[in-house]
Design an enzyme around this catalytic site. Structure first.
Site, PDB file in Angstrom:
ATOM      1  CB  SER A 154      -0.870  -0.007   1.260  1.00 41.71           C
ATOM      2  OG  SER A 154      -1.469   1.254   1.446  1.00 41.71           O
ATOM      3  CE1 TYR A 167      -3.876  -2.202   5.160  1.00 45.11           C
ATOM      4  CE2 TYR A 167      -3.004  -0.061   4.524  1.00 45.11           C
ATOM      5  CZ  TYR A 167      -3.604  -1.258   4.179  1.00 45.11           C
ATOM      6  OH  TYR A 167      -3.923  -1.513   2.864  1.00 45.11           O
TER       7      TYR A 167
HETATM    8  N1  LIG Z   1      -8.652  -1.307  -1.652  1.00 45.06           N
HETATM    9  C1  LIG Z   1      -7.701  -0.434  -1.433  1.00 45.06           C
HETATM   10  O1  LIG Z   1      -7.910   0.785  -1.532  1.00 45.06           O
HETATM   11  C2  LIG Z   1      -6.313  -0.906  -1.067  1.00 45.06           C
HETATM   12  C3  LIG Z   1      -5.271   0.032  -1.091  1.00 45.06           C
HETATM   13  C4  LIG Z   1      -3.990  -0.383  -0.759  1.00 45.06           C
HETATM   14  C5  LIG Z   1      -3.743  -1.702  -0.451  1.00 45.06           C
HETATM   15  N2  LIG Z   1      -4.765  -2.603  -0.434  1.00 45.06           N
HETATM   16  C6  LIG Z   1      -4.433  -3.974  -0.072  1.00 45.06           C
HETATM   17  O2  LIG Z   1      -4.928  -4.865  -1.052  1.00 45.06           O
HETATM   18  C7  LIG Z   1      -5.281  -6.111  -0.442  1.00 45.06           C
HETATM   19  C8  LIG Z   1      -6.699  -6.474  -0.829  1.00 45.06           C
HETATM   20  O3  LIG Z   1      -7.550  -5.425  -0.386  1.00 45.06           O
HETATM   21  P1  LIG Z   1      -9.065  -5.297  -0.871  1.00 45.06           P
HETATM   22  O4  LIG Z   1      -9.374  -3.862  -0.785  1.00 45.06           O
HETATM   23  O5  LIG Z   1      -9.242  -6.034  -2.139  1.00 45.06           O
HETATM   24  O6  LIG Z   1      -9.785  -6.071   0.336  1.00 45.06           O
HETATM   25  P2  LIG Z   1     -11.257  -6.725   0.400  1.00 45.06           P
HETATM   26  O7  LIG Z   1     -12.160  -5.983  -0.494  1.00 45.06           O
HETATM   27  O8  LIG Z   1     -11.582  -6.791   1.859  1.00 45.06           O
HETATM   28  O9  LIG Z   1     -11.035  -8.212  -0.146  1.00 45.06           O
HETATM   29  C9  LIG Z   1     -10.183  -9.059   0.593  1.00 45.06           C
HETATM   30  C10 LIG Z   1     -10.215 -10.472   0.059  1.00 45.06           C
HETATM   31  O10 LIG Z   1      -9.357 -11.263   0.881  1.00 45.06           O
HETATM   32  C11 LIG Z   1     -10.119 -12.269   1.597  1.00 45.06           C
HETATM   33  N3  LIG Z   1      -9.561 -12.336   2.955  1.00 45.06           N
HETATM   34  C12 LIG Z   1      -9.523 -11.370   3.892  1.00 45.06           C
HETATM   35  N4  LIG Z   1      -8.920 -11.820   5.008  1.00 45.06           N
HETATM   36  C13 LIG Z   1      -8.567 -13.105   4.762  1.00 45.06           C
HETATM   37  C14 LIG Z   1      -7.927 -14.103   5.515  1.00 45.06           C
HETATM   38  N5  LIG Z   1      -7.518 -13.888   6.778  1.00 45.06           N
HETATM   39  N6  LIG Z   1      -7.720 -15.320   4.942  1.00 45.06           N
HETATM   40  C15 LIG Z   1      -8.127 -15.571   3.672  1.00 45.06           C
HETATM   41  N7  LIG Z   1      -8.761 -14.667   2.916  1.00 45.06           N
HETATM   42  C16 LIG Z   1      -8.980 -13.447   3.445  1.00 45.06           C
HETATM   43  C17 LIG Z   1     -11.567 -11.772   1.536  1.00 45.06           C
HETATM   44  O11 LIG Z   1     -12.520 -12.835   1.618  1.00 45.06           O
HETATM   45  P3  LIG Z   1     -13.101 -13.331   3.042  1.00 45.06           P
HETATM   46  O12 LIG Z   1     -13.496 -12.100   3.794  1.00 45.06           O
HETATM   47  O13 LIG Z   1     -14.221 -14.245   2.707  1.00 45.06           O
HETATM   48  O14 LIG Z   1     -11.964 -14.051   3.709  1.00 45.06           O
HETATM   49  C18 LIG Z   1     -11.579 -11.129   0.138  1.00 45.06           C
HETATM   50  O15 LIG Z   1     -11.675 -12.108  -0.857  1.00 45.06           O
HETATM   51  C19 LIG Z   1      -5.049  -5.923   1.063  1.00 45.06           C
HETATM   52  O16 LIG Z   1      -3.792  -6.437   1.402  1.00 45.06           O
HETATM   53  C20 LIG Z   1      -5.073  -4.420   1.229  1.00 45.06           C
HETATM   54  O17 LIG Z   1      -4.335  -4.005   2.346  1.00 45.06           O
HETATM   55  C21 LIG Z   1      -6.044  -2.240  -0.740  1.00 45.06           C
END
Ligand SMILES: NC(=O)c1ccc[n+]([C@@H]2O[C@H](COP(=O)([O-])OP(=O)(O)OC[C@H]3O[C@@H](n4cnc5c(N)ncnc54)[C@H](OP(=O)(O)O)[C@@H]3O)[C@@H](O)[C@H]2O)c1
Length: 269
Positions: A154, A167
């Site tokens: 991130s 984080y």
């Molecule tokens: N979206 C943003 O703006 C953003 C920006 C910077 C970085 N990121 C990073 O990108 C990554 C993905 O973020 P996202 O925004 O796509 O998140 P999200 O919308 O919450 O999706 C997360 C995915 O991971 C799964 N997951 C969460 N915790 C888990 C666990 N303990 N074990 C197995 N599966 C798990 C969730 O399914 P279940 O809940 O069913 O497990 C879901 O499929 C993260 O590392 C986040 O920090 C995101």
């Protein structure tokens, strides 16, 4: 020392014949990466915790003709990570080309308010899972003779943003790990890079972006004046795993609409 194979042409832009493990593939960025990889010809293994959502995704991917497999797994559990890698090893005959450490989450508080549980939960989910899965994947990636790891980091691991100090620390740790492993595992022809997004429209981001005032602040800090789309991240992740990027390793690349290079807070338009 591994030499470039000189394999020019369009094969450099294909993942055909390659295998990938993408953690957290049912929503958000992980979901976009699974689909991008499948479109580029890879066979993908993914995981998530919610069984109903997981089964729904697998069914939809089957209909689309994608080669996507997987299992329910909580990536924050050491035992479940071991089981996950054992499944991957069985399915892909002990070899793996790509590991995407995508699972991650956030708990936003002021630093004075974080407790022991918050700290352990975020460390286990965001950093320990990525560290341990990389260790577990190492023999499989080495056996493939052309391995690639991408850490879903991130911009919060590169610059300070309002709140979320744990984080930010987990993401900064991932960035440093990408550099260390790039040097340690280059001998095994394994490349490791970090992708560092700013706000991208996903279920995780929506939890904070529903606050209109905060959303305005996000726009004001982002030169492109908009949020990102998951596909704008999955394209970079895919690039870093393609033969086309075979000389890129140990890098942290921001996908942030210019946020991390913006020196001014106030709107200037
Ligand atoms: N979206 C943003 O703006 C953003 C920006 C910077 C970085 N990121 C990073 O990108 C990554 C993905 O973020 P996202 O925004 O796509 O998140 P999200 O919308 O919450 O999706 C997360 C995915 O991971 C799964 N997951 C969460 N915790 C888990 C666990 N303990 N074990 C197995 N599966 C798990 C969730 O399914 P279940 O809940 O069913 O497990 C879901 O499929 C993260 O590392 C986040 O920090 C995101």
């Amino acid at each position: 020392m591994a030499e470039a194979d000189g394999n020019g042409g369009l094969n450099r832009w294909s993942l055909k014949g390659m295998t990938a493990l993408v953690t957290g593939g049912t929503k958000g960025l992980g979901h976009a990466v699974v689909e991008e990889f499948a479109e580029l010809g890879a066979t993908v293994y993914t995981c998530s915790r919610n069984e109903a959502e997981f089964n729904k995704c697998i069914h939809e991917w089957e209909i689309k003709g994608y080669k996507v497999f997987g299992s329910v797994c909580d990536a924050s559990s050491r035992a479940e990570r071991e089981k996950l890698m054992s499944n991957v090893s069985s399915l892909f005959n002990g070899k793996l080309n790509i590991l995407i450490n995508n699972v991650g989450t956030n708990v936003v508080k002021a630093t004075e308010e974080y407790n022991e549980e918050d700290f352990s939960f975020l460390m286990a989910t965001n950093f320990e899972s990525a560290y341990h899965l990389s260790q577990l994947a190492h023999p499989l990636l080495k056996a493939s003779k052309a391995g690639s790891i991408v850490f879903m980091s991130s911009v919060c691991g590169v610059v300070s943003v309002t709140g979320g100090s744990i984080y930010g620390a987990t993401k900064g740790a991932m960035n440093q790990l990408a550099k260390n492993l790039a040097c340690e595992w280059a001998k095994d022809n394994i490349r490791t890079n970090s992708v560092a997004p700013w706000f991208i429209r996903t279920p995780l981001a929506d939890t904070v972006l529903s606050n209109k005032e905060y959303l305005e602040e996000v726009y004001s800090r982002t030169p492109l004046r908009r949020l990102g789309d998951p596909m704008e991240v999955s394209s970079l992740v895919a690039f870093l795993c393609l033969p086309a990027s075979s000389y890129i390793t140990g890098q942290i690349i921001c996908v942030d609409g210019g946020m991390s290079v913006n020196g001014f807070y106030p709107r200037h338009d």
